[in-house]
Design an enzyme around this catalytic site. Structure first.
Site, PDB file in Angstrom:
ATOM      1  N   ASP A   1       1.131  -7.835   3.077  1.00 22.20           N
ATOM      2  CA  ASP A   1       0.169  -7.036   3.840  1.00 22.20           C
ATOM      3  C   ASP A   1       0.478  -7.196   5.328  1.00 22.20           C
ATOM      4  O   ASP A   1       0.741  -8.295   5.802  1.00 22.20           O
ATOM      5  CB  ASP A   1      -1.270  -7.482   3.533  1.00 22.20           C
ATOM      6  CG  ASP A   1      -2.282  -6.461   4.012  1.00 22.20           C
ATOM      7  OD1 ASP A   1      -2.922  -5.822   3.164  1.00 22.20           O
ATOM      8  OD2 ASP A   1      -2.420  -6.295   5.247  1.00 22.20           O
ATOM      9  N   ILE A   2       0.442  -6.094   6.040  1.00 22.61           N
ATOM     10  CA  ILE A   2       0.801  -6.096   7.462  1.00 22.61           C
ATOM     11  C   ILE A   2      -0.249  -6.840   8.303  1.00 22.61           C
ATOM     12  O   ILE A   2       0.040  -7.293   9.409  1.00 22.61           O
ATOM     13  CB  ILE A   2       0.963  -4.636   7.959  1.00 22.61           C
ATOM     14  CG1 ILE A   2       1.855  -4.558   9.181  1.00 22.61           C
ATOM     15  CG2 ILE A   2      -0.372  -3.974   8.236  1.00 22.61           C
ATOM     16  CD1 ILE A   2       2.274  -3.135   9.532  1.00 22.61           C
TER      17      ILE A   2
ATOM     18  N   ASN B   1      -9.916  -2.533  -3.659  1.00 22.19           N
ATOM     19  CA  ASN B   1     -10.957  -1.778  -2.970  1.00 22.19           C
ATOM     20  C   ASN B   1     -10.903  -0.345  -3.486  1.00 22.19           C
ATOM     21  O   ASN B   1      -9.825   0.267  -3.503  1.00 22.19           O
ATOM     22  CB  ASN B   1     -10.724  -1.820  -1.459  1.00 22.19           C
ATOM     23  CG  ASN B   1     -10.874  -3.226  -0.894  1.00 22.19           C
ATOM     24  OD1 ASN B   1     -11.721  -3.995  -1.345  1.00 22.19           O
ATOM     25  ND2 ASN B   1     -10.055  -3.579   0.073  1.00 22.19           N
TER      26      ASN B   1
ATOM     27  N   GLY C   1     -14.376  -0.076   0.832  1.00 25.93           N
ATOM     28  CA  GLY C   1     -13.510  -0.710   1.832  1.00 25.93           C
ATOM     29  C   GLY C   1     -12.071  -0.261   1.763  1.00 25.93           C
ATOM     30  O   GLY C   1     -11.217  -0.802   2.467  1.00 25.93           O
ATOM     31  N   GLN C   2     -11.781   0.734   0.920  1.00 28.61           N
ATOM     32  CA  GLN C   2     -10.391   1.201   0.819  1.00 28.61           C
ATOM     33  C   GLN C   2     -10.017   1.998   2.066  1.00 28.61           C
ATOM     34  O   GLN C   2     -10.779   2.850   2.530  1.00 28.61           O
ATOM     35  CB  GLN C   2     -10.221   2.072  -0.434  1.00 28.61           C
ATOM     36  CG  GLN C   2      -8.771   2.464  -0.698  1.00 28.61           C
ATOM     37  CD  GLN C   2      -8.596   3.215  -2.015  1.00 28.61           C
ATOM     38  OE1 GLN C   2      -9.565   3.497  -2.725  1.00 28.61           O
ATOM     39  NE2 GLN C   2      -7.362   3.545  -2.352  1.00 28.61           N
TER      40      GLN C   2
ATOM     41  N   HIS D   1      -3.722   0.092  -4.881  1.00 27.94           N
ATOM     42  CA  HIS D   1      -2.985  -1.158  -4.652  1.00 27.94           C
ATOM     43  C   HIS D   1      -3.884  -2.336  -4.977  1.00 27.94           C
ATOM     44  O   HIS D   1      -5.106  -2.252  -4.847  1.00 27.94           O
ATOM     45  CB  HIS D   1      -2.480  -1.243  -3.205  1.00 27.94           C
ATOM     46  CG  HIS D   1      -3.545  -1.028  -2.194  1.00 27.94           C
ATOM     47  ND1 HIS D   1      -4.013   0.236  -1.867  1.00 27.94           N
ATOM     48  CD2 HIS D   1      -4.277  -1.888  -1.453  1.00 27.94           C
ATOM     49  CE1 HIS D   1      -4.968   0.129  -0.959  1.00 27.94           C
ATOM     50  NE2 HIS D   1      -5.158  -1.158  -0.694  1.00 27.94           N
ATOM     51  N   LEU D   2      -3.253  -3.427  -5.399  1.00 27.44           N
ATOM     52  CA  LEU D   2      -3.965  -4.664  -5.689  1.00 27.44           C
ATOM     53  C   LEU D   2      -3.596  -5.672  -4.608  1.00 27.44           C
ATOM     54  O   LEU D   2      -2.408  -5.884  -4.346  1.00 27.44           O
ATOM     55  CB  LEU D   2      -3.542  -5.239  -7.057  1.00 27.44           C
ATOM     56  CG  LEU D   2      -4.060  -4.575  -8.336  1.00 27.44           C
ATOM     57  CD1 LEU D   2      -3.598  -3.139  -8.451  1.00 27.44           C
ATOM     58  CD2 LEU D   2      -3.612  -5.385  -9.550  1.00 27.44           C
ATOM     59  N   HIS D   3      -4.595  -6.259  -3.989  1.00 30.52           N
ATOM     60  CA  HIS D   3      -4.339  -7.339  -3.038  1.00 30.52           C
ATOM     61  C   HIS D   3      -4.242  -8.651  -3.813  1.00 30.52           C
ATOM     62  O   HIS D   3      -5.095  -8.926  -4.672  1.00 30.52           O
ATOM     63  CB  HIS D   3      -5.508  -7.497  -2.064  1.00 30.52           C
ATOM     64  CG  HIS D   3      -5.785  -6.324  -1.185  1.00 30.52           C
ATOM     65  ND1 HIS D   3      -5.491  -6.308   0.157  1.00 30.52           N
ATOM     66  CD2 HIS D   3      -6.368  -5.120  -1.445  1.00 30.52           C
ATOM     67  CE1 HIS D   3      -5.880  -5.157   0.691  1.00 30.52           C
ATOM     68  NE2 HIS D   3      -6.409  -4.410  -0.260  1.00 30.52           N
TER      69      HIS D   3
HETATM   70  P1  AMP Z   1      -7.356  -1.335   1.534  1.00 33.15           P
HETATM   71  O1  AMP Z   1      -8.360  -1.591   2.616  1.00 33.15           O
HETATM   72  O2  AMP Z   1      -7.710  -2.001   0.239  1.00 33.15           O
HETATM   73  O3  AMP Z   1      -7.026   0.127   1.390  1.00 33.15           O
HETATM   74  O4  AMP Z   1      -6.042  -2.094   2.007  1.00 33.15           O
HETATM   75  C1  AMP Z   1      -5.021  -1.493   2.708  1.00 33.15           C
HETATM   76  C2  AMP Z   1      -4.191  -2.618   3.203  1.00 33.15           C
HETATM   77  O5  AMP Z   1      -2.929  -2.098   3.572  1.00 33.15           O
HETATM   78  C3  AMP Z   1      -4.748  -3.341   4.438  1.00 33.15           C
HETATM   79  O6  AMP Z   1      -4.952  -4.714   4.111  1.00 33.15           O
HETATM   80  C4  AMP Z   1      -3.677  -3.134   5.494  1.00 33.15           C
HETATM   81  O7  AMP Z   1      -3.503  -4.268   6.301  1.00 33.15           O
HETATM   82  C5  AMP Z   1      -2.455  -2.851   4.651  1.00 33.15           C
HETATM   83  N1  AMP Z   1      -1.418  -2.043   5.282  1.00 33.15           N
HETATM   84  C6  AMP Z   1      -1.557  -0.902   5.995  1.00 33.15           C
HETATM   85  N2  AMP Z   1      -0.371  -0.434   6.394  1.00 33.15           N
HETATM   86  C7  AMP Z   1       0.560  -1.296   5.906  1.00 33.15           C
HETATM   87  C8  AMP Z   1       1.975  -1.359   5.976  1.00 33.15           C
HETATM   88  N3  AMP Z   1       2.698  -0.445   6.639  1.00 33.15           N
HETATM   89  N4  AMP Z   1       2.599  -2.390   5.364  1.00 33.15           N
HETATM   90  C9  AMP Z   1       1.871  -3.325   4.717  1.00 33.15           C
HETATM   91  N5  AMP Z   1       0.537  -3.317   4.611  1.00 33.15           N
HETATM   92  C10 AMP Z   1      -0.111  -2.320   5.200  1.00 33.15           C
END
Ligand code: AMP
Length: 113
Positions: free
Chosen positions: A30-31, A86, A92-93, A99-101
């Site tokens: 995650d960035i 999310n 919170g998405q 995607h799965l964190h």
């Molecule tokens: P969500 O809030 O569940 O949709 O999570 C989206 C996640 O994607 C967030 O935790 C961001 O930090 C992450 N994210 C957004 N852009 C990137 C990227 N280019 N590379 C990696 N993670 C990213």
């Protein structure tokens, strides 16, 4: 579905550090990590969110869950981690490609998740 940052990463249009890849999914850091370990398991199929998955995605969803375990082991956190999905803006998405964190090493700010 409109392009998201994840579909661009999957297509190779945006470079990424893939920690794992197979025919169905990728795993990237995650960035904006909220803990020492924070990675994303992303299906190559552009499902917008969990609630838009259908019966035909059953095997894929199982594959994503099994990939979580595999990657947790690879990252040395199989003792304990959290898996978060999310769903929708109210959940919170922010990126509308399922995607799965995987989060571990709990310096985690609960309020952020
Ligand atoms: P969500 O809030 O569940 O949709 O999570 C989206 C996640 O994607 C967030 O935790 C961001 O930090 C992450 N994210 C957004 N852009 C990137 C990227 N280019 N590379 C990696 N993670 C990213």
């Amino acid at each position: 579905m409109t392009d998201t940052v994840f579909s661009k990463i999957i297509a190779g249009e945006i470079p990424s550090n893939k920690l794992y890849e197979d025919e169905h999914c990728i795993v990237i850091p995650d960035i904006n990590p909220v803990a020492a370990v924070h990675v994303l398991v992303i299906p190559k199929k552009p499902i917008k969110m969990l609630s838009e998955a259908s019966a035909e995605d059953q095997a894929l969803l199982g594959h994503l869950m099994l990939t979580v375990g595999k990657v947790a082991e690879q990252l040395g956190v199989s003792e304990g981690y959290r898996v978060i999905v999310n769903n929708g803006a109210d959940g919170g998405q922010t990126v509308f490609h399922l995607h799965l964190h995987i989060i571990a090493g709990f310096a985690m700010k609960e309020a952020d998740m």
